[in-house]
Design an enzyme around this catalytic site. Structure first.
Site, PDB file in Angstrom:
ATOM      1  N   ASP A 163       1.124  -0.906  -0.101  1.00 12.04           N
ATOM      2  CA  ASP A 163       0.056  -0.257  -0.106  1.00 12.04           C
ATOM      3  C   ASP A 163       0.703   1.388  -0.027  1.00 12.04           C
ATOM      4  OD1 ASP A 163      -1.532   2.512   0.542  1.00 12.04           O
ATOM      5  OD2 ASP A 163      -2.414   1.423   2.277  1.00 12.04           O
ATOM      6  N   TYR A 211       5.564  -1.410  17.049  1.00 15.37           N
ATOM      7  CA  TYR A 211       3.812  -1.925  16.095  1.00 15.37           C
ATOM      8  C   TYR A 211       3.738  -0.918  15.212  1.00 15.37           C
ATOM      9  CZ  TYR A 211      -0.198  -4.347  16.342  1.00 15.37           C
ATOM     10  OH  TYR A 211      -1.680  -4.685  15.743  1.00 15.37           O
ATOM     11  N   LYS A 255      -0.799  -3.830  10.599  1.00 15.85           N
ATOM     12  CA  LYS A 255      -0.733  -4.971   9.734  1.00 15.85           C
ATOM     13  C   LYS A 255      -0.261  -5.143   8.742  1.00 15.85           C
ATOM     14  CE  LYS A 255      -4.988  -3.859   8.864  1.00 15.85           C
ATOM     15  NZ  LYS A 255      -4.662  -2.870   8.413  1.00 15.85           N
TER      16      LYS A 255
HETATM   17  P1  13P Z   1      -4.443  -0.333   5.228  1.00 17.17           P
HETATM   18  O1  13P Z   1      -4.242  -1.594   6.228  1.00 17.17           O
HETATM   19  O2  13P Z   1      -4.816  -1.361   4.265  1.00 17.17           O
HETATM   20  O3  13P Z   1      -3.526   0.528   5.087  1.00 17.17           O
HETATM   21  O4  13P Z   1      -5.925  -0.174   6.476  1.00 17.17           O
HETATM   22  C1  13P Z   1      -5.467   0.443   7.353  1.00 17.17           C
HETATM   23  C2  13P Z   1      -6.441   0.794   8.697  1.00 17.17           C
HETATM   24  O5  13P Z   1      -6.342   0.816  10.002  1.00 17.17           O
HETATM   25  C3  13P Z   1      -7.937   2.152   7.343  1.00 17.17           C
HETATM   26  O6  13P Z   1      -8.504   2.110   8.483  1.00 17.17           O
HETATM   27 MG    MG Z   2      -4.211   2.556   2.949  1.00 20.24          MG
HETATM   28 MG    MG Z   3      -5.136  -1.813   3.366  1.00 16.70          MG
END
Ligand code: 13P
Ligand code: MG
Ligand code: MG
Ligand code: 13P
Length: 379
Positions: A13, A230, A233
């Protein structure tokens, strides 16, 4: 074709338009051009660029093997160029997953996620690409367990003599950076007792026990523990080979008709229900979700993707089978909304939010610090 072929999916991303939605088309075009040139130069035999939500996914086929420096550098430079565009447009989260300042030999630990497998192409080689957004690698543990260990999902485990020999499963402990290989069906219950802890364990790879090689691979790179802190994810991909000694295409898809709760929704800190859809409709809109799952399919032909595109289509122009596009998945989508809506009624309370050690954002330590003097001993 006896030469080994490697499929590498590298994803990141690197920015999206107005929140964590989807990349700008120019970013996908840029990646497409870079991979097209690499195919013309002979580094790749074929490629396909797509996205799920805000994650750009590069599907690459080549003969350089796994963890190859040139392949990883190619993906890194595509993401780097896409980041440049995202920054120019001031997109949201521009460069989000490029954590290292410069490429240092492999994307592992540098932010992007990768799933790679090498095998000898069969006469007919159906390959499916699952891509998820707003969740984490262990999201695949439940559906893959159903597919590979449960004969009530995969009848092939009962009636296909090659599949009946079972599968070896490589499980990663994403916190301690350790792995273990266990065998199904003998150790199925022990495997499930480990995988049930989705905060720590995830399926990395699955191998055929009848000599067909790797059958499934998941990107398990977990951003949240990189650099000792952290960070977030990782929205995971999973590549699987299907049919003839392996689960069939339909057996792989069946678990997604049942609604599953996965972690990683909204601010990476909530549980939500997995919503199967086409990449075209993968823009997360309801509370930044619900977490999406898409699945695209191609035949592999001498190191090339064969989809529905016309013969002699231009390099890199492919039309995959889009498994979750159809109306039969409306039921699963409705249910995912229903379940997600229900869990949202819990607001900031568990189990809507993740456990304290998994929260991507939390103000709790600061709140507790401020209250230190006000906390009194109980009578
Ligand atoms: P992404 O990990 O897809 O960038 O999303 C982050 C997020 O927590 C959106 O609420
Ligand atoms: Mg994102
Ligand atoms: Mg994402
Ligand atoms: P066909 O007979 O249509 O090839 O289907 C066989 C099969 O195994 C479907 O899962």
């Amino acid at each position: 074709m006896t030469e080994n072929v490697t499929i590498s999916i590298i994803k990141a991303d690197v920015g999206s338009v107005c929140g964590h939605t989807r990349p700008h088309p120019s970013m996908l075009e840029k990646c497409n051009l870079i991979l097209k040139d690499a195919t013309k130069d002979g580094l790749l035999t074929d490629y396909y660029v797509t996205h799920v939500g805000d994650d750009i996914n590069l599907f690459m086929i080549h003969h350089s093997g796994e963890n190859n420096r040139n392949i990883h550098e190619l993906a890194w430079s595509a993401f780097h160029e896409a980041t440049y565009l995202a920054k120019k447009m001031h997109l949201y989260g521009a460069g989000q997953d490029l954590l290292a300042d410069a490429f240092s030999g492999n994307v592992k630990g540098a932010g992007p996620g990768s799933a790679e497998m090498t095998f000898t192409e069969r006469e007919s080689e159906p390959v499916m690409f699952f891509m998820a957004d707003k969740t984490e690698p262990s999201a695949y543990s439940l559906p893959l367990s159903r597919v590979f260990f449960d004969p009530f999902t995969t009848t092939g485990l009962v009636i296909d003599t090659k599949a009946k020999k079972g599968f070896d499963v490589e499980i990663h402990d994403v916190i301690n950076n350790k792995k273990v290989v266990m065998s199904s069906p003998e150790e199925t219950l022990d495997i499930l007792s480990i995988l049930g802890d989705t905060s720590r364990y995830a399926i990395k790879k699955i191998f055929s026990r009848s000599g067909l090689g790797p059958v499934a691979v998941v990107s398990t790179d977990k951003l949240n523990l990189m650099a000792g802190k952290y960070i977030g994810k990782d929205d995971p991909v999973c590549v699987v080979r299907a049919q003839n000694g392996m689960p069939s295409v339909g057996e792989y898809l069946q678990p997604f008709m049942s609604t599953m709760l996965v972690s990683g929704w909204m601010r990476g800190s909530h549980y939500g229900a997995l919503y199967p859809c086409s990449p075209e409709f993968s823009t997360p809109t309801y509370f930044d979700g619900p977490p999406r799952i898409c699945c695209l399919g191609f035949q592999l032909v001498n190191g090339h993707f064969q989809g529905l595109e016309p013969t002699n289509a231009e390099v890199g122009v492919h039309i995959p089978i889009d498994y979750f596009a159809g109306s039969e998945w409306d039921y699963a989508r409705q249910n995912a909304i229903k379940v997600s809506k229900f869990i949202r009624t819990h607001g900031p309370f568990m189990p809507a939010i993740l456990g304290p050690e998994e929260m991507e954002y939390t103000s709790k330590p600061g709140v507790l610090r401020n209250l230190t003097k006000r906390f009194e001993n109980l009578e």
